[in-house]
Design a protein around this motif. Structure first.
Motif, PDB file in Angstrom:
ATOM      1  N   GLY A  12       2.973  11.836   0.362  1.00 46.72           N
ATOM      2  CA  GLY A  12       3.138  10.451  -0.044  1.00 46.72           C
ATOM      3  C   GLY A  12       4.606  10.095  -0.207  1.00 46.72           C
ATOM      4  N   THR A  13       4.912   8.818  -0.011  1.00 45.90           N
ATOM      5  CA  THR A  13       6.292   8.351  -0.144  1.00 45.90           C
ATOM      6  C   THR A  13       6.478   7.632  -1.480  1.00 45.90           C
ATOM      7  N   GLU A  15       7.644   4.699  -1.784  1.00 45.61           N
ATOM      8  CA  GLU A  15       7.172   3.319  -1.578  1.00 45.61           C
ATOM      9  C   GLU A  15       5.660   3.228  -1.798  1.00 45.61           C
ATOM     10  N   GLN A  16       4.917   4.200  -1.276  1.00 45.40           N
ATOM     11  CA  GLN A  16       3.470   4.205  -1.466  1.00 45.40           C
ATOM     12  C   GLN A  16       3.131   4.330  -2.952  1.00 45.40           C
ATOM     13  N   GLU A  17       3.835   5.224  -3.630  1.00 43.71           N
ATOM     14  CA  GLU A  17       3.565   5.409  -5.059  1.00 43.71           C
ATOM     15  C   GLU A  17       3.875   4.133  -5.840  1.00 43.71           C
ATOM     16  N   ARG A  19       3.709   1.072  -4.734  1.00 44.87           N
ATOM     17  CA  ARG A  19       2.636   0.119  -4.441  1.00 44.87           C
ATOM     18  C   ARG A  19       1.389   0.442  -5.258  1.00 44.87           C
ATOM     19  N   LEU A  20       1.035   1.744  -5.330  1.00 47.83           N
ATOM     20  CA  LEU A  20      -0.142   2.144  -6.097  1.00 47.83           C
ATOM     21  C   LEU A  20       0.067   1.861  -7.583  1.00 47.83           C
ATOM     22  N   GLU A  40      -7.890   0.151  -2.953  1.00 55.60           N
ATOM     23  CA  GLU A  40      -6.489  -0.203  -2.673  1.00 55.60           C
ATOM     24  C   GLU A  40      -5.676   1.053  -2.377  1.00 55.60           C
ATOM     25  N   ALA A  41      -5.899   2.104  -3.164  1.00 50.37           N
ATOM     26  CA  ALA A  41      -5.170   3.361  -2.977  1.00 50.37           C
ATOM     27  C   ALA A  41      -5.456   3.951  -1.604  1.00 50.37           C
ATOM     28  N   ILE A  44      -3.536   2.193   0.941  1.00 47.79           N
ATOM     29  CA  ILE A  44      -2.114   2.553   0.915  1.00 47.79           C
ATOM     30  C   ILE A  44      -1.871   3.906   1.569  1.00 47.79           C
ATOM     31  N   TYR A  45      -2.696   4.893   1.228  1.00 46.47           N
ATOM     32  CA  TYR A  45      -2.468   6.269   1.686  1.00 46.47           C
ATOM     33  C   TYR A  45      -3.328   6.674   2.886  1.00 46.47           C
ATOM     34  N   VAL A  52      -3.237  11.507  -5.604  1.00 46.02           N
ATOM     35  CA  VAL A  52      -3.499  10.074  -5.759  1.00 46.02           C
ATOM     36  C   VAL A  52      -4.610   9.858  -6.784  1.00 46.02           C
TER      37      VAL A  52
END
Length: 165
Positions: A12-13, A15-17, A19-20, A40-41, A44-45, A52
């Motif tokens: 995971g990046t 940015e992804q984290e 957003r979550l 939603e998660a 994103i992933y 996550v």
């Protein structure tokens, strides 16, 4: 059919984290929003790895067991990433009777993965599904959106070769 947990490392990046965490912050006041946060998660992933699920459990203040229970109960959630080429073998009645189990076994053998797993290079994932509505073409598999029907085990190497890049 039990879902398998990915053996691939989580990548995971930040940015992804971020957003979550934003999604969690917007929903943490209402535990009934757990499934929506999980959806939603996954958006994103692409799937719900342990890391996550843990972020969701901690952020929503719910037990990890509850998050995992929802993730494994509902078919919409994946615990493993999808490959560039997601192969889905129909194991519905018509396909199964006509040899879909053998197709699944051959794919597992050639790819070195089982159902709900992804190859280490991220190129292929393998999924067993119920019915895709193409019973007249049984047995059937799809690679992403492309449908292959009336298959035998002998067809599998040629299908895979189309996606070897």
């Amino acid at each position: 059919m039990q879902k398998k947990i990915s053996k691939l490392p989580f990548n995971g990046t930040a940015e992804q984290e971020a957003r979550l965490q934003k999604v969690i912050a917007e929903n943490r006041h209402d535990k009934s929003r757990l499934m929506a946060v999980m959806q939603e998660a996954q958006g994103i992933y692409g799937y719900l790895p342990y890391e996550v699920q843990k972020m969701i459990a901690e952020g929503m203040d719910v037990p990890m067991e509850k998050v995992y229970g929802v993730a494994t109960f509902y078919a919409q959630f994946a615990l493993s990433p999808k490959g560039k080429y997601d192969i889905s073998v129909c194991l519905g009645t018509a396909c199964f009777v006509k040899g879909a189990g053998d197709l699944m076994d051959k794919l597992s053998e050639l790819l070195g993965i089982g159902a709900d797993e992804c190859t280490e290079d991220g190129k292929f994932s393998l999924t067993a599904c119920r019915c895709i509505g193409a019973c007249g073409l049984a047995p059937v598999l799809t690679v992403n959106e492309e449908v292959y029907g009336r298959l035998t085990v002998k067809d599998i190497p040629d299908i895979l070769a189309k996606y070897k890049d």
